[in-house]
Scaffold this active site. Structure first.
Site, mmCIF file in Angstrom:
data_model
loop_
_atom_site.group_PDB
_atom_site.id
_atom_site.type_symbol
_atom_site.label_atom_id
_atom_site.label_comp_id
_atom_site.label_asym_id
_atom_site.label_seq_id
_atom_site.Cartn_x
_atom_site.Cartn_y
_atom_site.Cartn_z
ATOM 1 N N ASN A 7 42.080 103.930 26.785
ATOM 2 C CA ASN A 7 40.961 103.130 26.292
ATOM 3 C C ASN A 7 39.680 103.918 26.596
ATOM 4 O O ASN A 7 39.716 104.991 27.188
ATOM 5 C CB ASN A 7 40.955 101.719 26.884
ATOM 6 C CG ASN A 7 40.761 101.689 28.394
ATOM 7 O OD1 ASN A 7 40.149 102.593 28.988
ATOM 8 N ND2 ASN A 7 41.274 100.640 29.028
ATOM 9 N N THR A 16 44.600 89.901 28.116
ATOM 10 C CA THR A 16 45.669 90.517 28.880
ATOM 11 C C THR A 16 46.716 91.135 27.954
ATOM 12 O O THR A 16 47.203 90.479 27.036
ATOM 13 C CB THR A 16 46.361 89.483 29.792
ATOM 14 O OG1 THR A 16 45.380 88.849 30.600
ATOM 15 C CG2 THR A 16 47.410 90.134 30.666
ATOM 16 N N ALA A 17 47.047 92.411 28.179
ATOM 17 C CA ALA A 17 48.088 93.132 27.430
ATOM 18 C C ALA A 17 47.729 93.404 25.974
ATOM 19 O O ALA A 17 48.591 93.796 25.187
ATOM 20 C CB ALA A 17 49.420 92.409 27.506
ATOM 21 N N ALA A 18 46.458 93.245 25.609
ATOM 22 C CA ALA A 18 46.071 93.576 24.233
ATOM 23 C C ALA A 18 46.318 95.059 23.944
ATOM 24 O O ALA A 18 46.789 95.429 22.865
ATOM 25 C CB ALA A 18 44.602 93.232 24.008
ATOM 26 N N GLY A 19 45.995 95.908 24.935
ATOM 27 C CA GLY A 19 46.220 97.337 24.747
ATOM 28 C C GLY A 19 47.690 97.683 24.640
ATOM 29 O O GLY A 19 48.083 98.559 23.853
ATOM 30 N N ASP A 20 48.546 97.012 25.417
ATOM 31 C CA ASP A 20 49.975 97.265 25.350
ATOM 32 C C ASP A 20 50.560 96.795 24.023
ATOM 33 O O ASP A 20 51.457 97.434 23.458
ATOM 34 C CB ASP A 20 50.688 96.566 26.505
ATOM 35 C CG ASP A 20 50.283 97.132 27.857
ATOM 36 O OD1 ASP A 20 49.983 98.333 27.926
ATOM 37 O OD2 ASP A 20 50.242 96.369 28.841
ATOM 38 N N SER A 36 47.425 88.939 19.361
ATOM 39 C CA SER A 36 47.794 88.678 20.755
ATOM 40 C C SER A 36 46.651 88.082 21.565
ATOM 41 O O SER A 36 46.888 87.238 22.437
ATOM 42 C CB SER A 36 48.297 89.958 21.424
ATOM 43 O OG SER A 36 47.235 90.835 21.749
ATOM 44 N N ASN A 46 55.625 95.301 28.805
ATOM 45 C CA ASN A 46 54.776 94.779 27.734
ATOM 46 C C ASN A 46 54.889 95.630 26.472
ATOM 47 O O ASN A 46 55.013 95.104 25.356
ATOM 48 C CB ASN A 46 53.313 94.745 28.185
ATOM 49 C CG ASN A 46 53.020 93.622 29.147
ATOM 50 O OD1 ASN A 46 53.791 92.669 29.262
ATOM 51 N ND2 ASN A 46 51.909 93.733 29.855
ATOM 52 N N GLY A 51 53.799 93.764 33.082
ATOM 53 C CA GLY A 51 53.933 95.163 33.436
ATOM 54 C C GLY A 51 53.713 95.992 32.185
ATOM 55 O O GLY A 51 54.198 95.634 31.102
#
Length: 317
Positions: A192, A251-255, A285, A53, A49
């Site tokens: 992004n 997955t979740a790199a941005g978070d 990550s 995250n 989520g």
């Protein structure tokens, strides 16, 4: 249970008002097309989520983090709560409701790219502040927001934070039209490049950032493997390159990036320095599988930034 050190008294105080999901992740050589069935190579159930995250990423990066949101009374609810607590996140603001916990179905292909379907569940009940939430927000330095909870909840949290002088950072994902009231209460917008284009209709990140600056005072556009672009009113935009790594799972790199950025900014670093540090966290990550499970701890980020990449002026058309 893994033990994690308590943040020092001087750690940036960060609140996250947002979603908590259980990620159901399937790994495949090639993602299926519509109507196609493929055989996967692995399956994992991972707490995620965007809100949770970012909370885990910020806590592991050294922040004193409070999570505000909702989980269900199902089996996933306690697992999500425990996962946050094990990373050092205060979960006293994480309410339990009668809805099922939010989930995300994630398909990760052989190149580390992903596609995601989110079912909000309990997250859809977070339409405003609950008892004690405003006090929690008032006690922090910075608030992280995303769009996986209803917009009225996002606006209520942003208003409360602004009223108490708390800096508001918004990740506009999933991308959707943003009410002027939410933008007016946002200090830093972190889309992004695809979200920036969706919000402005401009495919060039620098042009999109310039347009977004008419509604918010600061913008960071993340560019994936190309790095990030920082823009603020009255100054030339700055491009910060990304670390060169081989991605296993994005997955979740941005978070991870946003959580680490919140800590770095809260510590008073300049934005280019904060972005370089956050980029290093994100690079770590993506070299691991999973969402929150892949997020690095502060010592790892510091070790990887012993020779930081330098910022350069952004090229504009």
């Amino acid at each position: 249970m893994t033990s994690h050190p308590t943040p020092p008294p001087t750690a940036p105080r960060i609140a996250v008002f947002g979603s908590a999901n259980m990620d159901l992740v399937a790994y495949v050589p090639t993602a299926p097309r519509l109507g196609e069935t493929v055989t996967g190579s692995a399956f994992r159930t991972v707490p995620g989520g965007k809100g949770a995250n970012q909370a885990v990423a910020a806590a592991r990066a050294g922040g004193a983090v409070t999570m505000i949101g909702a989980v269900g009374a199902d089996a996933f609810g306690p697992q999500l709560r425990t996962s946050l607590a094990e990373s050092g996140v205060d979960t006293s603001g994480l309410r339990t409701c009668d809805e099922a916990s939010g989930i995300a179905h994630i398909v990760v292909d052989g190149q580390g790219s992903n596609s995601i379907i989110v079912v909000p569940g309990a997250n859809g009940t977070v339409t405003g502040l609950s008892a004690g939430d405003e006090q929690r927000l008032a006690a922090t330095d910075l608030l992280l927001l995303q769009l996986e909870i209803p917009l009225p909840g996002v606006l209520a949290a942003a208003r409360a934070a602004r009223a108490h002088g708390v800096r508001v950072v918004l990740t506009p994902a999933p991308a959707q039209p943003l009410p002027a009231e939410i933008l007016a209460a946002t200090d830093l917008l972190v889309p992004n490049e695809h979200e920036a284009a969706a919000l402005t209709g401009r495919s060039d990140p620098a042009e999109a950032a310039a347009e977004l600056l008419t509604t918010v005072p600061e913008v960071v556009v993340t560019l994936g493997a190309a790095g990030s672009l920082y823009a603020t009113r009255g100054a030339e935009p700055v491009y910060v390159p990304a670390r060169k790594v081989t991605a296993e799972d994005t997955t979740a790199a941005g978070d991870t990036f946003v959580g680490a950025l919140a800590v770095a900014a809260g510590e008073g670093r300049t934005m280019p320095a904060a972005l370089a540090w956050a980029s290093a966290a994100s690079a770590l990550s993506v070299q691991r599988r999973g969402a929150s499970a892949a997020m690095p701890h502060r010592e790892e980020i510091d070790a990887s930034t012993a020779t930081p990449a330098s910022a350069t002026p952004a090229e504009t058309d």
